[in-house]
Design a protein around this motif. Structure first.
Motif, short mmCIF file in Angstrom:
data_model
loop_
_atom_site.label_atom_id
_atom_site.label_comp_id
_atom_site.label_asym_id
_atom_site.label_seq_id
_atom_site.Cartn_x
_atom_site.Cartn_y
_atom_site.Cartn_z
N PRO A 1 0.83 -1.09 0.20
CA PRO A 1 -0.12 -0.34 0.66
C PRO A 1 1.08 1.28 0.50
O PRO A 1 0.59 2.02 -0.89
CB PRO A 1 -1.23 -0.35 1.17
CG PRO A 1 -1.01 -1.71 1.32
CD PRO A 1 0.37 -1.95 1.21
N VAL A 2 1.46 1.44 0.71
CA VAL A 2 3.04 2.54 0.62
C VAL A 2 3.16 2.78 -0.73
O VAL A 2 3.34 3.76 -0.97
CB VAL A 2 4.01 2.01 2.31
CG1 VAL A 2 4.52 3.44 1.72
CG2 VAL A 2 3.06 2.43 3.05
N THR B 1 3.92 0.76 10.27
CA THR B 1 2.07 0.80 10.61
C THR B 1 2.58 -1.28 10.85
O THR B 1 3.48 -1.70 10.49
CB THR B 1 1.93 0.98 9.14
OG1 THR B 1 0.88 0.09 8.54
CG2 THR B 1 2.67 0.15 7.61
N THR B 2 0.82 -1.77 11.33
CA THR B 2 1.45 -3.50 11.73
C THR B 2 1.85 -4.02 10.41
O THR B 2 2.67 -4.26 11.05
CB THR B 2 0.28 -3.27 11.55
OG1 THR B 2 -0.27 -2.32 12.28
CG2 THR B 2 -0.20 -4.27 12.51
N PRO B 3 1.61 -4.16 9.69
CA PRO B 3 1.95 -5.64 8.55
C PRO B 3 3.93 -5.29 8.60
O PRO B 3 4.27 -6.58 8.63
CB PRO B 3 1.35 -5.33 7.51
CG PRO B 3 0.42 -4.26 7.20
CD PRO B 3 0.83 -3.43 8.25
N ALA C 1 -2.10 14.94 4.98
CA ALA C 1 -0.48 14.06 3.97
C ALA C 1 0.49 14.09 4.22
O ALA C 1 1.37 13.22 3.82
CB ALA C 1 -1.38 14.99 2.97
N PHE C 2 0.86 15.08 5.22
CA PHE C 2 2.47 15.50 5.49
C PHE C 2 2.34 13.63 6.92
O PHE C 2 3.42 13.36 6.55
CB PHE C 2 2.57 16.22 5.79
CG PHE C 2 3.20 17.36 4.86
CD1 PHE C 2 4.11 16.72 4.26
CD2 PHE C 2 2.27 17.94 4.80
CE1 PHE C 2 4.90 18.09 2.85
CE2 PHE C 2 3.07 19.12 3.79
CZ PHE C 2 3.73 18.76 3.21
N ALA C 3 1.74 13.92 7.62
CA ALA C 3 1.38 12.81 8.24
C ALA C 3 1.51 10.81 7.26
O ALA C 3 2.68 10.00 7.95
CB ALA C 3 0.20 12.49 9.26
N GLY C 4 0.85 11.03 6.51
CA GLY C 4 0.69 10.03 6.07
C GLY C 4 2.39 9.67 5.01
O GLY C 4 2.56 8.78 5.02
N LEU C 5 2.70 10.86 4.39
CA LEU C 5 4.23 11.18 4.25
C LEU C 5 5.08 9.84 4.84
O LEU C 5 5.60 9.37 4.60
CB LEU C 5 4.40 11.97 3.61
CG LEU C 5 5.64 12.64 2.67
CD1 LEU C 5 5.77 11.34 1.06
CD2 LEU C 5 6.54 13.40 2.68
N ALA C 6 5.09 10.72 6.41
CA ALA C 6 6.15 11.04 6.57
C ALA C 6 6.34 8.91 7.95
O ALA C 6 6.73 8.36 7.79
CB ALA C 6 6.26 11.32 8.53
N MET C 7 4.66 8.62 7.94
CA MET C 7 4.36 7.18 8.17
C MET C 7 4.86 6.60 6.89
O MET C 7 5.77 5.19 6.99
CB MET C 7 2.94 6.79 7.94
CG MET C 7 2.02 5.43 8.27
SD MET C 7 0.88 5.07 7.99
CE MET C 7 0.46 5.28 5.98
N GLY C 8 4.49 6.47 5.41
CA GLY C 8 5.52 5.93 4.00
C GLY C 8 6.96 5.75 4.44
O GLY C 8 7.72 4.60 4.46
N ALA D 1 8.22 4.07 7.35
CA ALA D 1 8.22 2.25 7.27
C ALA D 1 9.44 1.97 6.55
O ALA D 1 9.88 0.66 6.84
CB ALA D 1 7.31 1.99 6.44
N LEU D 2 10.47 2.62 5.67
CA LEU D 2 10.98 2.41 4.81
C LEU D 2 12.12 2.51 5.62
O LEU D 2 13.08 0.96 5.67
CB LEU D 2 10.87 3.14 3.06
CG LEU D 2 12.13 3.17 2.13
CD1 LEU D 2 11.69 1.88 1.98
CD2 LEU D 2 11.87 4.17 1.40
N VAL D 3 12.35 3.94 6.29
CA VAL D 3 13.75 3.84 6.93
C VAL D 3 13.85 2.94 7.89
O VAL D 3 14.84 2.29 8.46
CB VAL D 3 14.08 5.89 7.54
CG1 VAL D 3 15.06 5.32 8.00
CG2 VAL D 3 13.52 6.14 6.07
N THR D 4 13.05 2.65 8.82
CA THR D 4 13.24 1.93 9.55
C THR D 4 13.17 0.62 9.56
O THR D 4 14.11 -0.17 10.22
CB THR D 4 11.59 1.57 10.83
OG1 THR D 4 11.27 3.00 10.81
CG2 THR D 4 11.46 1.06 12.05
N SER D 5 12.87 -0.07 8.15
CA SER D 5 13.38 -1.56 8.06
C SER D 5 14.45 -1.75 7.61
O SER D 5 15.24 -2.74 7.39
CB SER D 5 12.06 -2.08 6.51
OG SER D 5 10.80 -1.36 6.73
N LEU D 6 15.21 -0.58 7.60
CA LEU D 6 16.55 -0.56 7.00
C LEU D 6 17.38 -0.54 8.25
O LEU D 6 18.41 -1.01 8.05
CB LEU D 6 16.80 0.53 5.80
CG LEU D 6 16.00 0.84 4.23
CD1 LEU D 6 16.21 1.87 3.92
CD2 LEU D 6 16.52 -0.85 3.79
#
Lengths: 117, 235
Positions: free
Chosen positions: A29-30, B137-139, B210-217, B220-225
């Protein structure tokens, strides 16, 4: 409405495909959100029907968290053992993260406006 | 009567209706309370659903199976966040550098503070791996937790609690510190409190959302790394 749903679902599928194909650590989704953003940037507009559907869907965003949220019900046992420590760590860490991020961004933006950019 | 209930219990419609009604009630109470932070509709809604399941004796796993449709809508709703983002595209372009810097620092602080505090409280490696992804985010959080020896189910619960805490506390706290820019509020809420925070930020304004959604996305990417590195170093 239906057109908007079709577009959002298509970008969701595209996002899932991109995440899987490129082994991105980002969930589908992201990726879909970023793809729709890039698509809108390329076309320099958002279709009004998509915008309408997106706005109504987002006004119920909170509702979509209820099924997963109710899962707190089944965590009773672990929480009895480590609940207090976990709660304190989660609370402190969340508030620290929130404040540091907000302060850093506030400071960076103020510097930028001051330097006249 | 019992036969009727048995039939209803097996119908997804029963649980879908219950969930939507719980949300409408929670949202109504939130509005009626004068939009008090503590009456956050996600918090109230979760409490109402849990209460209903307990009263009706419905096992959570069965309930979740029936209301998958509502859970599924998180996917298209996440994609939909592209729309308010696009409407803010000029600010996004102009501020890309400060946003990325705040993202990097916020992400490291989010993971690092959980690990440091967790160690301070004597939590073992498994619980640290369970806690560390709490702001995403949960998943993704569940996948990261499982990958590094945590307990994914507990991670899911912690992620929800983190989001709800952020939804309840962030706006009053940031307002009190005079950090009122919706862009700053939204971005920080998205970094610390993922989608549930984003739902709250959308109530502030579509820019904050909008900026919360961007930050969340992005988080997710940065945390995974970053998480594997920080966990190896500090866990």
């Amino acid at each position: 409405m239906l057109y908007g749903i079709a577009v959002l679902l298509s970008f969701l599928v595209a996002g899932e495909a991109v995440s899987a194909a490129l082994h991105l650590p980002m969930p589908g989704p992201v990726s879909g959100m970023l793809l729709l953003l890039l698509w809108s940037m390329a076309r320099r507009r958002v279709d009004e029907r998509v915008a309408k559907t997106a706005t109504s869907l987002l006004s119920y965003l909170g509702l979509f968290f209820l099924p997963a949220g109710a899962g707190l019900l089944v965590l009773g046992d672990v929480l009895q053992q480590h609940g207090l420590a976990l709660a304190v760590v989660v609370a402190l860490s969340t508030l620290i993260t929130l404040l540091v991020t907000a302060l850093v961004l506030h400071w960076l933006l103020r510097r930028r406006y001051r330097s006249g950019a | 009567m019992n036969a009727v209930w048995t039939t209803l219990q097996a119908q997804p419609a029963t649980w879908l209706a219950l969930t939507v009604l719980a949300w409408l009630l929670a949202d109504g109470l939130y509005v009626r309370s004068g939009r008090r932070a503590l009456c956050n509709p996600v918090l109230l809604g979760i409490a109402l659903v849990m209460l209903a399941l307990w009263l009706l004796g419905e096992p959570y796993a069965d309930y979740f199976g029936h209301v998958r449709l509502i859970h599924f809508l998180l996917g298209p709703a996440t994609v939909a966040l592209a729309v308010p983002l696009y409407l803010n595209i000029n600010r996004l372009r102009a501020l890309a550098l400060p946003l990325l810097l705040a993202l990097a620092i916020g992400s490291v602080v989010g993971i690092g503070s959980a690990l440091l505090l967790g160690r301070l409280f004597g939590l073992d490696h498994n619980l640290l791996a369970t806690l560390a992804p709490k702001s995403v985010t949960t998943p993704i959080a569940m996948a990261l937790s499982a990958q590094h020896g945590g307990l994914p189910a507990l991670t899911a619960g912690i992620v929800i609690v983190t989001g709800v805490l952020c939804a309840v506390a962030a706006v009053p706290l940031l307002n009190a510190l005079k950090l009122r820019d919706p862009l700053v509020q939204g971005f920080a809420i998205g970094i610390a409190g993922h989608g549930i925070g984003t739902a709250r930020a959308l109530q502030v304004s579509s820019t904050a959302g909008a900026f919360a959604g961007l930050a969340m996305g992005l988080n997710a990417l940065v945390t995974s790394l970053l998480l594997p590195l920080l966990l190896a170093w500090m866990g």
